[in-house]
Design a protein around this motif. Structure first.
Motif, mmCIF file in Angstrom:
data_model
loop_
_atom_site.group_PDB
_atom_site.id
_atom_site.type_symbol
_atom_site.label_atom_id
_atom_site.label_comp_id
_atom_site.label_asym_id
_atom_site.label_seq_id
_atom_site.Cartn_x
_atom_site.Cartn_y
_atom_site.Cartn_z
ATOM 1 N N TYR A 1 0.840 -1.196 0.000
ATOM 2 C CA TYR A 1 0.000 0.000 0.000
ATOM 3 C C TYR A 1 0.876 1.247 0.000
ATOM 4 C CZ TYR A 1 -3.477 -3.495 1.016
ATOM 5 O OH TYR A 1 -4.276 -4.610 0.956
ATOM 6 N N ASN A 2 1.195 1.748 1.194
ATOM 7 C CA ASN A 2 2.050 2.929 1.309
ATOM 8 C C ASN A 2 2.629 3.000 2.721
ATOM 9 O OD1 ASN A 2 0.047 4.204 3.025
ATOM 10 N ND2 ASN A 2 -1.078 4.717 1.168
ATOM 11 N N LYS A 3 3.508 3.979 2.940
ATOM 12 C CA LYS A 3 4.204 4.086 4.221
ATOM 13 C C LYS A 3 3.237 4.327 5.385
ATOM 14 C CE LYS A 3 8.043 6.508 6.379
ATOM 15 N NZ LYS A 3 9.074 7.537 6.234
ATOM 16 N N LYS A 4 2.217 5.136 5.158
ATOM 17 C CA LYS A 4 1.252 5.429 6.223
ATOM 18 C C LYS A 4 0.509 4.154 6.641
ATOM 19 C CE LYS A 4 -1.868 8.992 7.578
ATOM 20 N NZ LYS A 4 -2.411 10.279 7.205
ATOM 21 N N THR A 5 0.148 3.333 5.673
ATOM 22 C CA THR A 5 -0.496 2.060 5.993
ATOM 23 C C THR A 5 0.453 1.170 6.782
ATOM 24 O OG1 THR A 5 -1.820 2.228 3.981
ATOM 25 C CG2 THR A 5 -1.667 0.052 5.007
ATOM 26 N N GLY A 6 1.733 1.192 6.423
ATOM 27 C CA GLY A 6 2.730 0.447 7.185
ATOM 28 C C GLY A 6 2.811 0.918 8.628
#
Length: 175
Positions: free
Chosen positions: A108-113
């Protein structure tokens, strides 16, 4: 007004969870399983019987050996204590959390991580995994690590990721 995902609150939650995990390394073991597994690890170290898992001198065939091997190694390095018994599971928790972050960031993306980390480290099951140490933490960390590595192999086609993915699967099988 607090945003749904605010980095300050996230760091605060991570610090609180980190304190709880660190404090848990030193509490007494819980009966019956953790104590039994710690005794098996101690007996393995004392008898130098790393290929035959024994409990009170008898064959113990109920669990795969990875927890006992890692705990015995930790006992040999740090001495026999609650801390040294729990340390390998704690390290696999870190591996699992980091692998989850990398997998979620890649998918997904860094924020989801980052959200994945918060959800995982504040999950009641992870606290239980680390305070009542059994094979669950090793299995969870190994599986998440192997999935992340195999995902990386599919995207980057690097042989090291394929090898690491199968190392993770092997560790999961041993746990």
């Amino acid at each position: 007004m607090i945003k749904l995902f605010d980095i300050k609150w996230s760091v605060f939650l991570l610090v609180l969870a980190g304190i709880a995990y660190a404090a848990g390394l030193f509490i007494d073991l819980l009966e019956p399983d953790s104590c039994q597994y710690a005794n098996i690890s101690m007996e393995m170290l004392q008898k130098k019987s790393f290929l035959q898992v024994l409990y009170r001198g008898e064959n113990y065939l109920d669990k795969p050996p990875l927890l006992f091997w890692l705990s015995s190694f930790s006992f040999s390095v740090f001495g026999i204590s609650n801390f040294s018994y729990r340390l390998p599971s704690f390290l696999f928790t870190i591996l699992g959390v980091y692998s989850s972050y990398r997998l979620a960031s890649g998918l997904y993306n860094k924020k989801t991580g980052q959200i994945t980390i918060i959800v995982l480290v504040t999950c009641q099951a992870y606290f239980l995994f680390n305070h009542d140490v059994r094979t669950d933490t090793l299995l969870t960390g190994s599986v998440i690590f192997s999935i992340w590595q195999l995902y990386e192999f599919l995207n980057k086609n690097k042989i090291k990721n394929l090898i690491l993915g199968f190392v993770g699967i092997g560790l999961a099988m041993l746990s």
